[in-house]
Design a protein around this motif. Structure first.
Motif, PDB file in Angstrom:
ATOM      1  N   ALA A  22      -7.036  -2.982   2.774  1.00 28.75           N
ATOM      2  CA  ALA A  22      -6.882  -1.986   1.717  1.00 28.75           C
ATOM      3  C   ALA A  22      -6.092  -2.488   0.516  1.00 28.75           C
ATOM      4  O   ALA A  22      -6.161  -1.896  -0.561  1.00 28.75           O
ATOM      5  CB  ALA A  22      -6.188  -0.740   2.278  1.00 28.75           C
ATOM      6  N   CYS A  80       0.824  -1.214   0.000  1.00 30.24           N
ATOM      7  CA  CYS A  80       0.000   0.000   0.000  1.00 30.24           C
ATOM      8  C   CYS A  80       0.856   1.261   0.000  1.00 30.24           C
ATOM      9  O   CYS A  80       0.519   2.251  -0.662  1.00 30.24           O
ATOM     10  CB  CYS A  80      -0.934  -0.006   1.204  1.00 30.24           C
ATOM     11  SG  CYS A  80      -2.241  -1.243   1.127  1.00 30.24           S
ATOM     12  N   ARG A 133      -7.529   2.231   3.709  1.00 23.59           N
ATOM     13  CA  ARG A 133      -6.182   2.799   3.598  1.00 23.59           C
ATOM     14  C   ARG A 133      -6.072   4.104   4.391  1.00 23.59           C
ATOM     15  O   ARG A 133      -5.062   4.369   5.044  1.00 23.59           O
ATOM     16  CB  ARG A 133      -5.822   3.047   2.131  1.00 23.59           C
ATOM     17  CG  ARG A 133      -4.360   3.424   1.929  1.00 23.59           C
ATOM     18  CD  ARG A 133      -4.040   3.691   0.460  1.00 23.59           C
ATOM     19  NE  ARG A 133      -2.614   3.857   0.256  1.00 23.59           N
ATOM     20  CZ  ARG A 133      -1.932   4.964   0.540  1.00 23.59           C
ATOM     21  NH1 ARG A 133      -2.571   6.014   1.033  1.00 23.59           N
ATOM     22  NH2 ARG A 133      -0.635   5.022   0.339  1.00 23.59           N
ATOM     23  N   ARG A 167     -11.740  -0.194   0.090  1.00 22.35           N
ATOM     24  CA  ARG A 167     -10.278  -0.249   0.201  1.00 22.35           C
ATOM     25  C   ARG A 167      -9.701   1.146   0.457  1.00 22.35           C
ATOM     26  O   ARG A 167      -8.745   1.307   1.220  1.00 22.35           O
ATOM     27  CB  ARG A 167      -9.673  -0.854  -1.063  1.00 22.35           C
ATOM     28  CG  ARG A 167      -9.846  -2.360  -1.168  1.00 22.35           C
ATOM     29  CD  ARG A 167      -8.941  -2.933  -2.240  1.00 22.35           C
ATOM     30  NE  ARG A 167      -9.297  -2.467  -3.566  1.00 22.35           N
ATOM     31  CZ  ARG A 167     -10.092  -3.126  -4.408  1.00 22.35           C
ATOM     32  NH1 ARG A 167     -10.638  -4.276  -4.027  1.00 22.35           N
ATOM     33  NH2 ARG A 167     -10.359  -2.644  -5.601  1.00 22.35           N
ATOM     34  N   PHE A 184      -4.377  -2.119   6.575  1.00 21.16           N
ATOM     35  CA  PHE A 184      -3.692  -2.250   5.290  1.00 21.16           C
ATOM     36  C   PHE A 184      -4.071  -3.565   4.600  1.00 21.16           C
ATOM     37  O   PHE A 184      -4.161  -3.629   3.372  1.00 21.16           O
ATOM     38  CB  PHE A 184      -2.181  -2.173   5.479  1.00 21.16           C
ATOM     39  CG  PHE A 184      -1.642  -0.779   5.543  1.00 21.16           C
ATOM     40  CD1 PHE A 184      -1.939   0.145   4.547  1.00 21.16           C
ATOM     41  CD2 PHE A 184      -0.828  -0.374   6.593  1.00 21.16           C
ATOM     42  CE1 PHE A 184      -1.440   1.443   4.597  1.00 21.16           C
ATOM     43  CE2 PHE A 184      -0.326   0.912   6.654  1.00 21.16           C
ATOM     44  CZ  PHE A 184      -0.637   1.823   5.657  1.00 21.16           C
TER      45      PHE A 184
END
Length: 520
Positions: A126, A47, A104, A100, A123
């Motif tokens: 995400a 990410c 995040r 997502r 995370f």
């Protein structure tokens, strides 16, 4: 995500198995499900997209470990990747993208607060699997002659198509996945929740229809009624009507045994709660599960999972785009072979594969990577496979201390294909033992070939290297006069041999007395 609560509802039909049940057979793998599970261990790095972070490529090691496990049990793995999303799934994709994005943002907030554990959990929600991540794994599969295919649209439909083929035509005996949609597509055998040792849970759809005396009963079901039940319960292509879950959907299909009658009863029961376009959307979703466009390796073009029914045969090409838009033969082949991004329809740049993932192997490397590889394209089974052969390698005397891990060999081959090795990256000289020292030497002889361990910080790997031993005359006294010592250098630890002569205790004492009287 699959059909909501379907696996829980069908728990009486789930049987524990070990994957060696399919030894000497071909098994399909939902590649994106493995990529998703592998990405959990490096979700934060993916990410944040931190440059040079080696951990963010752990998802490749995850997939390779399971591929090697299948091959250990004499199973031929066939990995199937998702292609482009079909239009009727756009609403679901937008919802997932939004979730997502929210995850995040929450993860970044937790990270700023210093709560790393909570940030990692967010995370994981995400992280998203991209075609580029799939392409990085495809490079490894190609180098190791592992069969794969990129579906034009849904991998589940492609896996269902392969399940319908005979083994001699490239068919598969079972599918490994975490997506219950595969049952709605008509896959005969699906293995869920397979762990790293090959233990999993299997559902065989034919046994579900033939089972008597079990609840819930599917005795009077066929594949069309089963798929219709799944669509009623809610799927990626159509949300369910409020108040209709998997249990209610099963009850309606069991009662009426005809999907048109089920829809009429549902409309009468729900009234205004049913969306106005639900009947049309239901038939389209059902058609996707039955007639989705897939790639046919023999004709190298798209075809339907099953022939179109009477209600769809008169539709024009544009009207059938909800099954996935038509593609030319060249486009379909390029996508299937992993050469085109199925979403952007642009060719992948081979240089995009990051080399950082290869700098930290999971086990001891067996040799310094070779400089040049030549690719050769062959055809095996029903998919295109690219093999590799080494050329122009440098002579390096290396002895293995431990058996190399095959996962790192796969990554090493990927490194050879994508980026040539820098000669200065590993400073190991070419050393060999003189010809006259090639005879067998007793274990007690100190002039035997010694092993040294070279620890290279940059690559975080270990090599066992043969050292040169100074040619000395072999005498009984010489064996007593040899001792070993460690010489420490920057980044390198070596065991070397010196020829320093050890003085006897008597001589040492004598020299001490003489020195005393000389001073007096």
């Amino acid at each position: 995500m699959g059909i909501k609560d379907l696996l829980r509802f069908m728990k009486p039909y789930v049987h524990p198995i070990h994957i060696n049940k399919y030894a000497h057979k071909r098994v399909g793998i939902d590649a994106y499900s493995w990529l998703h599970k592998g990405a959990y261990s490096c979700s934060m790095e993916l990410c944040l997209n931190t440059e040079g972070d080696k951990k963010k490529f752990q998802y490749i090691n995850y997939c390779l470990h399971r591929i090697n496990m299948l091959r250990h049990h004499n199973i031929t793995p066939v990995l199937v990747f998702d292609g482009c999303n079909i239009p009727c799934k756009s609403q679901t994709d937008e919802h997932r993208h939004s979730k997502r994005k929210e995850s995040r943002e929450l993860a970044m907030a937790k990270l700023k607060q210093g709560d790393t554990n909570a940030a990692i959990e967010m995370f994981q929600r995400a992280v998203s699997i991209t075609p580029l991540m799939a392409y990085q794994l495809i490079q490894v599969l190609r180098s190791e002659n592992i069969e794969f295919v990129v579906a034009p649209y849904e991998a589940d439909a492609q896996l269902a198509y392969l399940s319908s083929l005979d083994a001699d035509k490239g068919g598969i005996a079972a599918v490994i996945s975490e997506d219950s949609d595969l049952l709605a597509y008509g896959c005969t055998s699906v293995i869920f929740k397979m762990d790293r040792y090959g233990n999993g849970e299997e559902i065989v759809i034919d046994k579900v229809f033939d089972s008597a005396g079990r609840l819930p009963s599917f005795l009077h079901f066929n594949k069309e009624l089963f798929t219709g039940m799944c669509v009623l319960a809610g799927c990626d292509f159509l949300p369910s009507v409020p108040g209709i879950g998997i249990g209610k959907a099963h009850a309606l299909v069991s009662k009426y045994r005809n999907l048109d009658r089920v829809l009429s009863a549902l409309k009468f029961e729900k009234g205004d709660q049913m969306p106005k376009d639900y009947l049309t959307s239901f038939k389209e979703a059902l058609a996707v599960f039955q007639h989705a466009r897939i790639y046919d390796a023999d004709s190298k073009k798209l075809k339907h999972l099953t022939p179109l029914g009477e209600t769809l045969v008169h539709y024009s090409g544009e009207e059938l785009d909800f099954l996935g838009p038509e593609l030319s033969s060249s486009q379909a082949s390029a996508i299937a072979e992993g050469l085109l991004d199925p979403c952007t329809m642009k060719a992948f740049n081979k240089l995009l594969v990051c080399d950082d993932q290869l700098k930290k192997p999971t086990a001891v490397n067996n040799a310094v990577p070779n400089r040049i590889l030549k690719k050769e394209t062959t055809t095996e089974g029903c998919f295109t496979i690219v093999s590799s052969c080494k050329t122009g390698t440098k002579k390096i005397a290396v002895v293995n201390k431990t058996k190399p891990d095959s996962s790192f060999e796969l990554l090493s081959n990927l490194k050879q294909l994508i980026s040539p090795l820098n000669d200065n990256s590993v400073n190991i000289v070419d050393r060999t033992i003189p010809a006259k020292r090639s005879s067998v030497v007793p274990n007690s002889n100190p002039f035997k070939r010694l092993k040294q361990t070279v620890v290279i910080d940059d690559c975080a790997s270990e090599y066992s290297e043969v050292t040169e031993v100074e040619h000395l005359e072999m005498t009984p006294d010489s064996q007593k006069s040899v001792e070993s010592k460690f010489v420490n250098k920057t980044g390198v630890k070596k065991m070397v041999t010196s020829g320093k002569k050890v003085e006897s205790k008597s001589e040492s004492n004598k020299n001490t007395i003489l020195n005393f009287f000389s001073r007096v």
